[in-house]
Enzyme design. Structure first.
Site, PDB file in Angstrom:
ATOM      1  N   GLU A   1       6.641  25.197  -6.915  1.00 54.06           N
ATOM      2  CA  GLU A   1       7.334  26.342  -8.025  1.00 54.06           C
ATOM      3  C   GLU A   1       6.834  28.198  -6.605  1.00 54.06           C
ATOM      4  OE1 GLU A   1       6.818  30.088  -9.121  1.00 54.06           O
ATOM      5  OE2 GLU A   1       5.604  28.982 -10.509  1.00 54.06           O
TER       6      GLU A   1
ATOM      7  N   GLU B   1       6.331  37.498  -2.522  1.00 51.52           N
ATOM      8  CA  GLU B   1       4.864  36.535  -2.383  1.00 51.52           C
ATOM      9  C   GLU B   1       4.769  35.846  -1.099  1.00 51.52           C
ATOM     10  OE1 GLU B   1       3.186  34.220  -5.661  1.00 51.52           O
ATOM     11  OE2 GLU B   1       3.621  35.969  -6.900  1.00 51.52           O
TER      12      GLU B   1
HETATM   13  C1  SAM Z   1       2.849  30.009  -8.446  1.00 50.57           C
HETATM   14  S1  SAM Z   1       1.702  28.800  -7.929  1.00 50.57           S
HETATM   15  C2  SAM Z   1       2.606  27.580  -8.563  1.00 50.57           C
HETATM   16  C3  SAM Z   1       1.183  26.518  -8.799  1.00 50.57           C
HETATM   17  C4  SAM Z   1       1.735  25.296  -9.641  1.00 50.57           C
HETATM   18  N1  SAM Z   1       2.332  24.416  -8.401  1.00 50.57           N
HETATM   19  C5  SAM Z   1       2.581  26.099 -11.488  1.00 50.57           C
HETATM   20  O1  SAM Z   1       3.646  25.775 -10.931  1.00 50.57           O
HETATM   21  O2  SAM Z   1       1.584  26.038 -11.537  1.00 50.57           O
HETATM   22  C6  SAM Z   1       1.856  28.933  -5.991  1.00 50.57           C
HETATM   23  C7  SAM Z   1       0.819  28.444  -5.856  1.00 50.57           C
HETATM   24  O3  SAM Z   1       1.058  27.826  -4.245  1.00 50.57           O
HETATM   25  C8  SAM Z   1      -0.316  27.765  -3.547  1.00 50.57           C
HETATM   26  N2  SAM Z   1       0.565  27.697  -2.455  1.00 50.57           N
HETATM   27  C9  SAM Z   1       1.285  28.860  -1.722  1.00 50.57           C
HETATM   28  N3  SAM Z   1       0.827  29.262  -0.323  1.00 50.57           N
HETATM   29  C10 SAM Z   1       0.709  28.147  -0.520  1.00 50.57           C
HETATM   30  C11 SAM Z   1       0.903  27.463   0.991  1.00 50.57           C
HETATM   31  N4  SAM Z   1       1.304  27.703   2.161  1.00 50.57           N
HETATM   32  N5  SAM Z   1      -0.048  26.000   1.646  1.00 50.57           N
HETATM   33  C12 SAM Z   1      -0.219  25.654   0.277  1.00 50.57           C
HETATM   34  N6  SAM Z   1      -0.603  26.590  -0.648  1.00 50.57           N
HETATM   35  C13 SAM Z   1      -0.150  27.261  -1.023  1.00 50.57           C
HETATM   36  C14 SAM Z   1      -1.124  29.016  -4.284  1.00 50.57           C
HETATM   37  O4  SAM Z   1      -1.826  28.927  -3.777  1.00 50.57           O
HETATM   38  C15 SAM Z   1      -0.784  28.861  -5.448  1.00 50.57           C
HETATM   39  O5  SAM Z   1      -1.686  28.569  -5.737  1.00 50.57           O
END
Ligand code: SAM
Length: 535
Positions: free
Chosen positions: A257, A266
């Site tokens: 997501e 973002e």
């Molecule tokens: C919008 S949230 C979605 C969380 C979960 N997948 C959900 O659908 O409820 C995005 C998540 O991706 C993680 N994230 C963002 N960029 C990332 C990266 N480059 N590598 C690993 N995690 C990342 C963030 O820390 C966040 O927890």
């Protein structure tokens, strides 16, 4: 001695890379050594190389690797001519701009020392030094990343997303309706957060799920997954960035997501695409598969007046005896540089919308750095155009069901709401009149975009036969700094009242993705959130 060198104002973390990698091959025929010293406030890098005078660009590139602050000096530190060989050592001295940068550097430097088993402040001679290739660290400012992952490391923000039932329900439905894509498959959850999508994938029969999460949330995800042992035994949580971690096998399907406001905020779509290139097997699937940014001009006098009024404060000539008016213009521009995030009535749109497609399965990561969308609309009504309204949808192109998740005005409200770019100078149009323009998004290193919007209309009236007078209005906004305009619950026409259950009948099946992307996105679900119902 070189006194005047370019200043590197961006600051990312200290990175390691080989000196030979940062030099042109011709400039280094034998390995160079890099020595590094750090006294807590000033870092110094010395690159030493026998028999060749190191060209200045090596030093500058080395300095760029640090990107921590202005380079104070690049100087020849030592030079000796032995007759046969000339030995040079050039140094780059980096002075930190503030304590925070110094601390950040210190922290990463300590990690780097550990990684390379370095004792003391200097790297030993011959260490084939310095730096990593983390794509994320290279393009994102460390302070932005720190705040970003701090935010997602908190359970309350994950809860906010989980409680967006349109979002989470659509993911659940997309996975469950397409079990065939998950049964016995290896799945990677890109940015797993609480691990919810990994758990959905496991419920749908995945053989194994790798849940990659960079923030401290990885620890909570581990706890949640351990507490659901029947599913959890097929899930491995990996703490780290998808740009950096290694996985033991290729994935059959990626789930993620990564959508922000206006789809691209973002800059996590880039991580999704990097994960595709790093982890997905050639015919693997991506959930979601494509995204679309929808746009239409709107007319909203209330919003415009509200924004213009915000800067009225600065029109006071006697504020405790002080004339505030010199700052009125700046304040006015400041308010109009904020995109407005709220749920608006779709009747404010004055023309049919158009859309721009981003195919996650094909797009190159670099293509997301700059997104340029030519605009053309035909106005339905005579109105004052106050700007451009935008929203997005994504498609889960499952083998069984193709499901859309939409954030359109008039659809059940999501935590993304919609976004509007408001012009400080509205333009006037008549019914049937053409509006043209450009939406130009340029990524910046604080994980967001600068938005450049231009809207134009050829005026009618005198001179119309000759093509009319062109009215044009432009604005520049920062997607990172939106104005959240949600003082009261705003939900627009909620007509259906059905439980949140997967349904198949409302989905049009097509094997042709191009054809599918031209379709309107059906509203997947009726709202079940009670505060929305009561609104
Ligand atoms: C919008 S949230 C979605 C969380 C979960 N997948 C959900 O659908 O409820 C995005 C998540 O991706 C993680 N994230 C963002 N960029 C990332 C990266 N480059 N590598 C690993 N995690 C990342 C963030 O820390 C966040 O927890």
């Amino acid at each position: 001695m070189v006194d005047s060198v370019p200043q590197f104002h961006s600051h990312t973390e200290f990175i390691f890379a080989s000196v030979t990698e940062i030099s042109s091959p011709s400039s280094l025929s034998s390995p160079a050594t890099a020595r590094f010293s750090y006294d807590g406030s000033t870092a110094e890098l010395r690159i030493q190389h026998e028999s060749h005078q190191l060209p200045l660009h090596v030093d500058l590139q080395a300095a760029q690797l640090f990107k921590l602050g202005p380079v104070r000096s690049v100087c020849l530190l030592e030079g000796s001519d032995t007759g046969k060989q000339t030995s040079y050592s050039k140094g780059v001295t980096i002075q930190f701009r503030n304590e925070e940068e110094s601390d950040a550097f210190h922290c990463v430097f300590q990690k780097g020392k550990k990684k390379f088993n370095v004792q003391g402040g200097d790297l030993p001679n011959g260490t084939d030094v310095i730096a990593s290739t983390s794509k994320f660290d290279q393009k994102i400012e460390s302070s932005s990343a720190k705040m970003y992952f701090h935010y997602y490391g908190q359970l309350l923000h994950q809860q906010n997303m989980l409680q967006d039932y349109v979002r989470t329900g659509s993911y659940y439905a997309a996975v469950m309706e397409n079990r065939a894509d998950f049964v016995g498959r290896v799945v990677v959850d890109v940015g797993a957060g609480s691990g919810i999508l990994s758990l959905f994938a496991a419920q749908a029969g995945a053989k194994h799920v790798y849940a990659v999460e960079a923030s401290e949330m990885a620890g909570y995800a581990q706890k949640l997954i351990a507490g659901n042992p029947f599913l959890g035994q097929r899930i491995t949580v990996i703490k780290g960035k998808v740009e950096d971690v290694e996985l033991p096998v290729k994935a059959d399907i990626l789930i993620s997501e990564p959508m922000g406001t206006l789809l691209v905020n973002e800059r996590m779509l880039e991580s999704y695409v990097i994960a595709r290139d790093r982890f997905l097997s050639p015919n693997g699937k991506m959930f979601p598969t494509v995204g679309r940014i929808h746009m239409a001009p709107f007319s909203d006098e209330y919003l415009f007046v509200e924004m213009a009024n915000k800067s009225m404060f600065w029109q006071q000539q006697n504020y405790y005896g002080v004339d505030l008016t010199p700052l009125h213009g700046t304040a006015f521009q400041g308010y109009f540089s904020q995109p407005v995030v709220d749920a608006f009535d779709p009747r404010l749109l004055i023309a049919p919308s158009m859309f721009h497609v981003i195919d996650f399965t094909k797009i190159k990561e670099e293509e997301l750095y700059e997104i340029d969308i030519p605009l053309r609309f035909i106005s339905n009504v005579g109105a004052r155009v106050h700007g451009l309204a935008c929203w997005f949808d994504v498609l889960f192109n499952g083998s069984t069901v193709q499901r859309w998740l939409t954030t359109a005005p008039g659809s059940p409200t999501t935590h993304w709401y919609q976004l509007r770019c408001v012009l400080s100078q509205p333009i006037y149009v008549m019914a049937g009149q053409e509006i043209t323009g450009r939406l130009h998004l340029i990524a910046h290193n604080a994980q967001s975009y600068t938005i450049y919007l231009t809207l134009s209309a050829k005026s009618w009236g005198p001179g119309a036969e000759q093509g009319g007078i062109l009215q044009t209005s432009s604005c520049k906004l920062d997607l990172k700094e939106p104005y959240y305009r949600m003082s009261q619950p705003q939900a627009y026409p909620l007509t259906q009242d059905q439980p949140l259950l997967p349904t198949q009948d409302m989905h049009i099946q097509s094997d042709d993705l191009d054809e599918l992307m031209q379709q309107p996105s059906p509203n997947s679900y009726a709202p079940i959130d009670s505060h929305m119902k009561n609104a």
